[in-house]
Design an enzyme around this catalytic site. Structure first.
Site, short mmCIF file in Angstrom:
data_model
loop_
_atom_site.label_atom_id
_atom_site.label_comp_id
_atom_site.label_asym_id
_atom_site.label_seq_id
_atom_site.Cartn_x
_atom_site.Cartn_y
_atom_site.Cartn_z
N ASP A 169 -101.08 -14.11 -13.05
CA ASP A 169 -100.97 -15.32 -12.24
C ASP A 169 -102.14 -16.23 -12.54
O ASP A 169 -103.29 -15.88 -12.30
CB ASP A 169 -100.98 -14.94 -10.75
CG ASP A 169 -100.66 -16.12 -9.85
OD1 ASP A 169 -100.49 -17.25 -10.39
OD2 ASP A 169 -100.58 -15.93 -8.63
N GLU A 198 -97.37 -16.30 -13.99
CA GLU A 198 -97.06 -17.36 -13.02
C GLU A 198 -97.83 -18.63 -13.33
O GLU A 198 -99.05 -18.61 -13.43
CB GLU A 198 -97.44 -16.91 -11.60
CG GLU A 198 -96.58 -15.80 -11.06
CD GLU A 198 -97.09 -15.27 -9.72
OE1 GLU A 198 -97.70 -16.05 -8.95
OE2 GLU A 198 -96.88 -14.08 -9.45
N ASP A 221 -94.06 -20.36 -9.07
CA ASP A 221 -94.55 -19.99 -7.73
C ASP A 221 -94.82 -21.28 -6.95
O ASP A 221 -94.00 -21.69 -6.13
CB ASP A 221 -95.82 -19.12 -7.88
CG ASP A 221 -96.45 -18.78 -6.55
OD1 ASP A 221 -95.89 -19.12 -5.50
OD2 ASP A 221 -97.54 -18.16 -6.53
#
Ligand SMILES: [Mg+2]
Length: 332
Positions: A169, A198, A221
């Site tokens: 992420d 992400e 996201d």
């Protein structure tokens, strides 16, 4: 006439001093717990706007919740259904969970298998990964240090643990050049074991370009919560991440999940650092609507206490309504 009643509580629990949200240290997690009752059934929900991420503050959420509860009570006289439309996301989510429990539409069974989260020290991952059954998947926050360091760590873990899958992420923190620097350090033969990264870049187009050039799958996201976002099948986009506290009602989350599945994408239920009450409900939502997908719920250990309900397998102390960390909100 059926009788309805409700209570609202405010909690404030200490969290790990290392927890940084965007640019601020979070020292305590604060939120609301709502209990609604009708005849012999009751339902609980957690309303906990996340500082730096939610548009609404806790005070705004508390006011709106108090007003909704009053109307809900009044609505019984006309046998009306009170809508959750137009409420702040955290309020809509918490109230919809309480209603779902009241009506018995949220299953009891939860999916407590989570992807262990690593904030930087990869050594922390070995123990939880060894204990995992089935799919071995871990999540690493990247983009906080040098991109080449992130690339080296991801590559090293994938090399060291041959059945490991990673979720990464970047929270939109990389320029295209930095994202390319990260990818340079991940060997091409390891890239397919990155389930998704992400939001690598600041814009969706830059992230799409990165995925196309590197073959590393990405996930949306932050984008999921933007007004112009539409769930659609795209090359190299493997998943959408759904953080219900930031998205809204359970129904809205279920709609997103169904749209993702219709496009052949994964939907990953993820935490906004709720207390164990909200977190166990997220585990139940994950079990019911995204079976076979490991949820992103490894945030309980940031807290010093659990509230009312225990996470399966956790030995953190559980506090109840008598605790001084929980206070009932006076409603009129
Ligand atoms: Mg994310």
């Amino acid at each position: 006439m059926t009788t309805r009643s409700y209570n609202l509580y405010r909690y404030s629990i200490p969290v790990d001093s290392q927890l940084i949200l965007r640019n601020r240290f979070l020292k305590r997690r604060e939120g609301l717990l709502v209990r609604i009752q009708c005849k012999d059934s009751e339902g609980w929900g957690e309303i906990a706007p996340l500082p730096e991420f939610s548009e609404e503050t806790l005070e705004m959420a508390e006011k709106q919740t108090a007003l909704w509860l009053k109307k809900w009570d009044e609505a019984r006289a006309n046998n009306e259904k009170l809508s959750l439309d137009g409420l702040y996301p955290s309020v809509a989510f918490g109230l919809s969970c309480a209603l779902a429990e009241l009506k018995g539409t949220l299953g009891e069974q939860g999916n407590y298998q989570v992807a262990p989260l690593c904030y930087g020290d990869p050594d922390e991952l070995y123990e939880p990964l060894n204990k995992m059954q089935g799919e071995k998947v871990a999540k690493i926050k990247v983009g906080m240090y040098e991109a080449n360091r992130d690339g080296l760590i991801a590559d090293m873990l994938l090399e060291a643990i041959p059945d490991l899958h990673l979720r990464l992420d970047a929270n939109r923190s990389w320029t295209p050049a930095k994202a390319a620097m990260f990818a340079k350090y991940v060997k091409p033969e390891h890239r397919s074991r990155i389930q998704f990264l992400e939001e690598p870049c600041k814009t969706r187009d830059e992230s799409r370009q990165f995925a196309q050039e590197t073959g590393i799958a990405i996930a949306w996201d932050e984008s999921v919560r933007e007004a112009d976002f539409v769930v659609q099948a795209e090359p190299n986009v493997a998943a959408i991440v759904i953080k219900p506290t930031l998205v809204g009602s359970l129904q809205k989350c279920v709609d997103l999940i169904e749209q993702a599945h219709a496009c052949g994408m994964k939907a990953v239920i993820s935490s906004s650092i709720e207390s164990s009450l909200g977190l166990t409900q997220l585990a139940r939502i994950a079990q019911q609507y995204t079976p076979n997908v490991t949820a992103g719920l490894d945030t309980l250990n940031l807290m010093e206490h659990q509230i009312l309900r225990a996470w399966q397998g956790s030995d953190l102390p559980v506090i109840d309504l008598n605790s001084e960390l929980i206070e009932e909100v006076a409603l009129n």
